[in-house]
Design an enzyme around this catalytic site. Structure first.
Site, PDB file in Angstrom:
ATOM      1  N   GLU A   1       0.591   5.061   8.538  1.00  0.00           N
ATOM      2  CA  GLU A   1       0.393   3.763   9.193  1.00  0.00           C
ATOM      3  C   GLU A   1       1.537   3.459  10.166  1.00  0.00           C
ATOM      4  OE1 GLU A   1      -0.351   1.576   5.551  1.00  0.00           O
ATOM      5  OE2 GLU A   1      -2.180   2.774   5.328  1.00  0.00           O
TER       6      GLU A   1
ATOM      7  N   LYS B   1       2.534  -1.930   0.560  1.00  0.00           N
ATOM      8  CA  LYS B   1       2.160  -2.216   1.955  1.00  0.00           C
ATOM      9  C   LYS B   1       2.396  -3.698   2.264  1.00  0.00           C
ATOM     10  CE  LYS B   1      -0.893   1.697   1.847  1.00  0.00           C
ATOM     11  NZ  LYS B   1      -2.035   2.413   2.433  1.00  0.00           N
TER      12      LYS B   1
ATOM     13  N   GLY C   1      -6.819   4.625   1.363  1.00  0.00           N
ATOM     14  CA  GLY C   1      -7.515   3.345   1.321  1.00  0.00           C
ATOM     15  C   GLY C   1      -9.015   3.440   1.529  1.00  0.00           C
TER      16      GLY C   1
ATOM     17  N   GLU D   1      -0.376  12.917   2.165  1.00  0.00           N
ATOM     18  CA  GLU D   1      -1.389  11.864   2.202  1.00  0.00           C
ATOM     19  C   GLU D   1      -2.388  12.146   3.326  1.00  0.00           C
ATOM     20  OE1 GLU D   1       0.182   8.026   0.302  1.00  0.00           O
ATOM     21  OE2 GLU D   1       0.919   8.029   2.336  1.00  0.00           O
TER      22      GLU D   1
ATOM     23  N   HIS E   1       5.186   7.230   7.021  1.00  0.00           N
ATOM     24  CA  HIS E   1       3.837   6.903   6.535  1.00  0.00           C
ATOM     25  C   HIS E   1       2.863   6.931   7.719  1.00  0.00           C
ATOM     26  CE1 HIS E   1       0.446   4.783   4.826  1.00  0.00           C
ATOM     27  NE2 HIS E   1       0.944   5.082   3.640  1.00  0.00           N
TER      28      HIS E   1
ATOM     29  N   SER F   1      -6.077   7.156  -2.194  1.00  0.00           N
ATOM     30  CA  SER F   1      -7.090   6.708  -3.157  1.00  0.00           C
ATOM     31  C   SER F   1      -6.885   7.264  -4.570  1.00  0.00           C
ATOM     32  CB  SER F   1      -8.493   7.015  -2.635  1.00  0.00           C
ATOM     33  OG  SER F   1      -8.725   6.326  -1.415  1.00  0.00           O
TER      34      SER F   1
ATOM     35  N   ASN G   1       3.262   1.900  -3.297  1.00  0.00           N
ATOM     36  CA  ASN G   1       3.424   1.383  -1.936  1.00  0.00           C
ATOM     37  C   ASN G   1       2.589   0.115  -1.791  1.00  0.00           C
ATOM     38  OD1 ASN G   1       3.543   0.912   0.793  1.00  0.00           O
ATOM     39  ND2 ASN G   1       2.456   2.773   1.406  1.00  0.00           N
TER      40      ASN G   1
HETATM   41  P1  PGA Z   1      -4.143   4.202  -1.145  1.00  0.00           P
HETATM   42  O1  PGA Z   1      -2.826   4.288  -0.197  1.00  0.00           O
HETATM   43  O2  PGA Z   1      -3.720   4.610  -2.533  1.00  0.00           O
HETATM   44  O3  PGA Z   1      -4.572   2.777  -1.064  1.00  0.00           O
HETATM   45  O4  PGA Z   1      -5.142   5.155  -0.572  1.00  0.00           O
HETATM   46  C1  PGA Z   1      -1.895   5.324  -0.326  1.00  0.00           C
HETATM   47  C2  PGA Z   1      -0.797   5.154   0.709  1.00  0.00           C
HETATM   48  O5  PGA Z   1      -1.086   4.851   1.867  1.00  0.00           O
HETATM   49  O6  PGA Z   1       0.402   5.353   0.401  1.00  0.00           O
END
Ligand code: PGA
Length: 275
Positions: A116, A24, A192, A186, A114, A230, A22
């Site tokens: 976000e 983003k 993140g 997640e 997601h 992460s 992803n």
């Molecule tokens: P990350 O993001 O690996 O940077 O923690 C995962 C995601 O949001 O899909």
């Protein structure tokens, strides 16, 4: 609360490991092209045992699609996905991108729900269920993201919360082939932040998700449940070694080809090792 299996053990061979990258809202044309080409060049035989999909920002989908073509013009076997889709088809929906458009430019997958999107764009369970249905209608495989906040975890309400998020999409999934979608667990507190769930936390949540899906009439034994939050090349092997963790959804580490490829190889190795 049902008993969940937290023991490490072999993963079922009916589930082919799956890894999503992803990206983003990152990159520019040159970076997107180079990253896709680097992943294609270095992924090697991981694709024999694992399925890999990348989710670039919309403006770069076509660039990435072209960069994923191998020299003799065959797709390298890495799939393309959109980061979101509209619940509408065509029409007066300024700023939105339809599932039909994603399919038209070569996407096979799409991220839905997601955290976000849920938090920054107010997407609720009803909208996410509608997006799951729309994905199927347009021939796309939804990678459906769920996960609890730190507050929910600390209040010991993780399982009830995940069950609610699954209930919202369950009726859209019951008559679908298990290969046609995936669930990405997640935990929001791990996205993140560098704070990865422990293997036991991940396995416990994944086993719970699988049990809950089974209780909704989904062919849960065959559904891929990915861990996201992460994931790095240094922790992928341990996480993917859990019996109910079938791969990962990778954010930050998917922006560096060597890291992403190492994670894909870790997922592929869990398939090889389970014979
Ligand atoms: P990350 O993001 O690996 O940077 O923690 C995962 C995601 O949001 O899909």
């Amino acid at each position: 609360m049902p008993e969940v299996n937290v023991q490490a053990g072999p993963r079922s061979s009916v589930r082919r490991p799956l890894v999503g990258g992803n990206w983003k809202m990152n990159g520019r044309t040159d970076m997107a092209r180079a990253l896709a080409a680097d992943v294609r060049r270095s992924i090697g035989d991981a694709l024999q045992s694992a399925e890999v999909v990348v989710f670039p920002p919309f403006p770069y989908l076509v660039h990435v699609r072209d960069a994923l073509q191998s020299d003799n013009d065959r797709l390298a076997g890495i799939a393309l996905g959109g980061q979101d889709l509209s619940v509408e088809d065509d029409g007066a929906y300024t700023g939105d991108v339809s599932g039909a458009m994603l399919a038209d430019v070569g996407c096979g997958w799409v991220l839905v729900g997601h955290s976000e999107r849920r938090t920054l764009h107010g997407e609720d369970d009803a909208m996410i269920a509608a997006k799951v249905r729309k994905s199927f209608e347009q021939g796309l495989k939804p990678m459906i993201c769920i996960g609890e906040s730190l507050q929910t975890r600390q209040a010991d309400k993780t399982e009830a919360f995940l069950a609610g998020q699954l209930r919202a999409v369950a009726s859209a999934l019951t008559d679908r082939k298990a290969d046609d979608f995936a669930i990405a667990y997640e935990p929001i507190w791990a996205i993140g932040t560098g704070a990865t769930a422990t293997t036991e936390q991940a396995q416990r949540a994944h086993a719970f998700i699988r049990q809950t899906l089974a209780g909704s009439g989904v062919d849960a034994e065959r559904v891929r449940i990915l861990y996201g939050g992460s994931v790095k090349s240094s922790n992928a092997t341990e996480l993917f070694g859990q019996p109910d963790v079938d791969g990962g959804l990778i954010g930050g580490a998917s922006l560096k080809a060597s890291d992403f490829v190492a994670i894909c190889q870790a997922a592929a190795a869990t398939s090889v090792n389970q014979a």
